[in-house]
Design an enzyme around this catalytic site. Structure first.
Site, PDB file in Angstrom:
ATOM      1  N   ARG A  14       0.853  -1.181   0.000  1.00  0.00           N
ATOM      2  CA  ARG A  14       0.000   0.000   0.000  1.00  0.00           C
ATOM      3  C   ARG A  14       0.891   1.234   0.000  1.00  0.00           C
ATOM      4  O   ARG A  14       1.798   1.342   0.827  1.00  0.00           O
ATOM      5  CB  ARG A  14      -0.894   0.008   1.230  1.00  0.00           C
ATOM      6  CG  ARG A  14      -1.992  -1.042   1.189  1.00  0.00           C
ATOM      7  CD  ARG A  14      -2.746  -1.120   2.488  1.00  0.00           C
ATOM      8  NE  ARG A  14      -1.929  -1.757   3.525  1.00  0.00           N
ATOM      9  CZ  ARG A  14      -2.335  -1.932   4.771  1.00  0.00           C
ATOM     10  NH1 ARG A  14      -3.520  -1.486   5.142  1.00  0.00           N
ATOM     11  NH2 ARG A  14      -1.548  -2.525   5.646  1.00  0.00           N
ATOM     12  N   ASP A  63      -1.485 -16.924  15.387  1.00  0.00           N
ATOM     13  CA  ASP A  63      -1.040 -16.220  14.184  1.00  0.00           C
ATOM     14  C   ASP A  63      -0.277 -17.125  13.225  1.00  0.00           C
ATOM     15  O   ASP A  63      -0.588 -17.189  12.037  1.00  0.00           O
ATOM     16  CB  ASP A  63      -0.143 -15.035  14.560  1.00  0.00           C
ATOM     17  CG  ASP A  63      -0.951 -13.792  14.898  1.00  0.00           C
ATOM     18  OD1 ASP A  63      -2.182 -13.828  14.763  1.00  0.00           O
ATOM     19  OD2 ASP A  63      -0.353 -12.785  15.310  1.00  0.00           O
ATOM     20  N   TYR A 100      -8.080 -15.413  19.653  1.00  0.00           N
ATOM     21  CA  TYR A 100      -8.389 -16.641  18.914  1.00  0.00           C
ATOM     22  C   TYR A 100      -8.051 -17.883  19.733  1.00  0.00           C
ATOM     23  O   TYR A 100      -8.832 -18.828  19.795  1.00  0.00           O
ATOM     24  CB  TYR A 100      -7.642 -16.671  17.574  1.00  0.00           C
ATOM     25  CG  TYR A 100      -7.733 -15.376  16.813  1.00  0.00           C
ATOM     26  CD1 TYR A 100      -8.946 -14.692  16.710  1.00  0.00           C
ATOM     27  CD2 TYR A 100      -6.610 -14.805  16.214  1.00  0.00           C
ATOM     28  CE1 TYR A 100      -9.032 -13.478  16.037  1.00  0.00           C
ATOM     29  CE2 TYR A 100      -6.699 -13.604  15.532  1.00  0.00           C
ATOM     30  CZ  TYR A 100      -7.903 -12.937  15.454  1.00  0.00           C
ATOM     31  OH  TYR A 100      -7.980 -11.750  14.789  1.00  0.00           O
ATOM     32  N   GLY A 109      -9.672  -8.717  16.237  1.00  0.00           N
ATOM     33  CA  GLY A 109      -9.088  -9.605  17.231  1.00  0.00           C
ATOM     34  C   GLY A 109      -7.620  -9.814  16.958  1.00  0.00           C
ATOM     35  O   GLY A 109      -7.081  -9.374  15.944  1.00  0.00           O
ATOM     36  N   HIS A 110      -6.967 -10.486  17.905  1.00  0.00           N
ATOM     37  CA  HIS A 110      -5.563 -10.844  17.754  1.00  0.00           C
ATOM     38  C   HIS A 110      -5.357 -12.243  18.324  1.00  0.00           C
ATOM     39  O   HIS A 110      -6.281 -12.861  18.857  1.00  0.00           O
ATOM     40  CB  HIS A 110      -4.660  -9.816  18.454  1.00  0.00           C
ATOM     41  CG  HIS A 110      -4.508  -8.535  17.680  1.00  0.00           C
ATOM     42  ND1 HIS A 110      -3.849  -8.469  16.483  1.00  0.00           N
ATOM     43  CD2 HIS A 110      -4.960  -7.279  17.949  1.00  0.00           C
ATOM     44  CE1 HIS A 110      -3.873  -7.230  16.030  1.00  0.00           C
ATOM     45  NE2 HIS A 110      -4.551  -6.488  16.889  1.00  0.00           N
ATOM     46  N   ASP A 111      -4.142 -12.714  18.197  1.00  0.00           N
ATOM     47  CA  ASP A 111      -3.782 -14.079  18.591  1.00  0.00           C
ATOM     48  C   ASP A 111      -4.415 -14.479  19.921  1.00  0.00           C
ATOM     49  O   ASP A 111      -4.994 -15.559  20.053  1.00  0.00           O
ATOM     50  CB  ASP A 111      -2.249 -14.171  18.661  1.00  0.00           C
ATOM     51  CG  ASP A 111      -1.744 -15.573  18.931  1.00  0.00           C
ATOM     52  OD1 ASP A 111      -1.910 -16.055  20.064  1.00  0.00           O
ATOM     53  OD2 ASP A 111      -1.144 -16.174  18.033  1.00  0.00           O
ATOM     54  N   ARG A 152     -15.074  -5.565  -1.814  1.00  0.00           N
ATOM     55  CA  ARG A 152     -15.435  -4.151  -1.954  1.00  0.00           C
ATOM     56  C   ARG A 152     -14.370  -3.373  -2.725  1.00  0.00           C
ATOM     57  O   ARG A 152     -14.682  -2.402  -3.412  1.00  0.00           O
ATOM     58  CB  ARG A 152     -15.660  -3.520  -0.580  1.00  0.00           C
ATOM     59  CG  ARG A 152     -16.911  -4.019   0.125  1.00  0.00           C
ATOM     60  CD  ARG A 152     -17.307  -3.122   1.277  1.00  0.00           C
ATOM     61  NE  ARG A 152     -16.327  -3.094   2.344  1.00  0.00           N
ATOM     62  CZ  ARG A 152     -16.289  -3.946   3.352  1.00  0.00           C
ATOM     63  NH1 ARG A 152     -17.174  -4.940   3.415  1.00  0.00           N
ATOM     64  NH2 ARG A 152     -15.374  -3.848   4.304  1.00  0.00           N
ATOM     65  N   ARG A 163     -10.047  -8.190   6.304  1.00  0.00           N
ATOM     66  CA  ARG A 163     -11.287  -8.582   6.951  1.00  0.00           C
ATOM     67  C   ARG A 163     -12.278  -9.078   5.897  1.00  0.00           C
ATOM     68  O   ARG A 163     -12.298  -8.566   4.777  1.00  0.00           O
ATOM     69  CB  ARG A 163     -11.875  -7.397   7.730  1.00  0.00           C
ATOM     70  CG  ARG A 163     -12.948  -7.810   8.745  1.00  0.00           C
ATOM     71  CD  ARG A 163     -13.402  -6.655   9.596  1.00  0.00           C
ATOM     72  NE  ARG A 163     -12.331  -6.121  10.443  1.00  0.00           N
ATOM     73  CZ  ARG A 163     -12.532  -5.258  11.432  1.00  0.00           C
ATOM     74  NH1 ARG A 163     -13.748  -4.797  11.673  1.00  0.00           N
ATOM     75  NH2 ARG A 163     -11.520  -4.830  12.157  1.00  0.00           N
ATOM     76  N   LEU A 208      -5.210   0.430  -3.900  1.00  0.00           N
ATOM     77  CA  LEU A 208      -6.433  -0.317  -4.208  1.00  0.00           C
ATOM     78  C   LEU A 208      -7.680   0.553  -4.138  1.00  0.00           C
ATOM     79  O   LEU A 208      -8.776   0.086  -4.484  1.00  0.00           O
ATOM     80  CB  LEU A 208      -6.558  -1.510  -3.267  1.00  0.00           C
ATOM     81  CG  LEU A 208      -5.482  -2.589  -3.439  1.00  0.00           C
ATOM     82  CD1 LEU A 208      -5.691  -3.728  -2.455  1.00  0.00           C
ATOM     83  CD2 LEU A 208      -5.458  -3.106  -4.857  1.00  0.00           C
ATOM     84  N   GLY A 255      -4.979 -11.101   3.737  1.00  0.00           N
ATOM     85  CA  GLY A 255      -5.398 -11.231   5.126  1.00  0.00           C
ATOM     86  C   GLY A 255      -6.323 -10.121   5.557  1.00  0.00           C
ATOM     87  O   GLY A 255      -6.291  -9.696   6.716  1.00  0.00           O
TER      88      GLY A 255
END
Length: 389
Positions: A44, A168, A141, A136-138, A102, A96, A72, A94
């Site tokens: 990006r 992760d 999960y 969320g993060h590691d 979109r 969302r 993008l 990766g």
């Protein structure tokens, strides 16, 4: 085996397009690049991307691949990604769920001109389900699978955050790589690509299958520090030595346990049987006293060459100098930065030595040339200078 450009590894000739992100997606792309794939990272040109150093030069997870810029949010950037995807075997993202669609670079958009594309997606919660759109993060999960509770340290306190290896990179990156390779194998027979949905919560649960199996057999309790492999057993734990450093003890099998007792000089003492849980507290106290009587390195030398399964607990710096790690080149230096070497290893198609990450977007011309992307829209998009951050 080497390709015409001198690269090596079992995945030489495989083209992978990576949409830049954080965590498991770039890690999976790194693994594929380590194994010889030609991976192009789409950076990006601006935004809130996490930066680790000047031009990301020290982010060694970015090693081994080339990169281009693409915005993008602009039609030219989307056209570039679709043009590259049309020539790729695999696309990794990766984002969302729903974001790629979109932006116009979802599976249908990219698969329209490339029905054989393996579109690999990695998220925390998966592409569907009640939590799919939640951040969320590691820690989140692995907490939902029961594993954080199970490996959460001693009983009586909150589970401490472990390194983000299980969610992760184990449940996310490694399962994504397996999914990509499985989809490529299936494509070799059907000729068709497909979407790989790698959710860290799913992968984490799969990594914990042995613990679920023990629980199903009635051999694992929900109570922490009450099970064979969670620190309850004195012969499977860590101990502080006389210098404040630690050793790891993993003498599970009876013959290894016997070697541990022999090495500690207590083989002839009156001790409870290894499987007698009632005797574990006294046994632990005895082990602790013995290990405290010498330094960590003295114990490491004492147990070297035995079957007692006693090894030193090393820091990152110490690990890089350990004789076994050095002999196998498990950790290597690239441009002065210590890092993991590519793994696993192959007898006929050895992995190439990884190259240091270059400046984001620096490989515009070579990617356009090698991938045959030369349309005016794509060319102007990839050559555009990044916007100021």
């Amino acid at each position: 085996m080497q390709s015409s450009d001198g690269s090596a590894g079992p995945l030489v000739g495989l083209r992978v397009l990576e949409l830049a992100g954080l965590g498991p997606a770039p890690h999976a792309a790194m693994v594929l690049a380590d194994l010889g794939a030609d991976v192009v990272r789409v950076e990006r040109p601006f935004g809130r991307a996490l930066r680790f150093g000047p031009e990301d030069a020290t982010d060694i997870v970015r090693r081994g691949r080339r990169s281009v810029f693409a915005d993008l949010k602009e039609s030219e950037g989307r056209a570039l990604v679709r043009a590259l995807a049309a020539r790729a075997d695999v696309l990794i993202e990766g984002l969302r769920p729903g974001v790629a669609e979109r932006l116009g670079v979802g599976p249908e958009d990219c698969g329209r001109d490339n029905p054989g594309l393996v579109y690999a997606r990695v998220t925390g919660w998966g592409q569907d389900g009640p939590l799919a759109q939640d951040p969320g993060h590691d820690l989140n999960y692995i907490g939902l699978t029961g594993l954080l509770h199970a490996m959460g340290g001693r009983a009586g306190g909150p589970p401490p955050p472990p390194l983000n290896l299980v969610g992760d990179f184990g449940g996310g990156s490694m399962l994504l790589v397996i999914g990509v390779l499985a989809a490529l194998w299936e494509r070799s027979r059907s000729g068709s690509g497909q979407v790989v949905d790698s959710a860290m919560v799913d992968g984490t649960a799969l990594l914990g299958q042995m613990t679920y199996a023990l629980r199903g057999m009635g051999e694992w309790s929900d109570e922490r520090s009450a099970n064979l492999l969670d620190g309850a057993a004195p012969f499977y734990d860590t101990y502080e030595c006389g210098d404040g450093k630690y050793v790891a003890v993993a003498a599970l099998e009876p013959q290894f346990f016997a070697a541990l007792l022999e090495g500690l000089g207590i083989a002839g003492a009156h001790l409870s049987a290894q499987g007698d849980r009632g005797g574990w507290p006294a046994l632990r106290a005895r082990f602790a006293r013995r290990f405290a009587s010498r330094t960590r390195d003295e114990w490491a030398a004492h147990f070297a060459g035995t079957d007692a399964c006693v090894t030193p607990v090393l820091t990152f710096t110490e690990a890089g100098a350990h004789p076994h790690v050095v002999a196998r080149s498990t950790l290597i230096e690239v441009d002065g930065i210590l890092q993991a070497a590519p793994a696993p290893r192959f007898s006929r198609t050895p992995n190439r030595r990884p190259s240091a990450p270059g400046a984001p977007g620096a490989d515009t011309e070579s990617v356009l040339r090698d991938w045959g992307v030369g349309s005016p829209a794509a060319t102007s998009a990839v050559r555009a200078r990044p916007r100021a951050r």
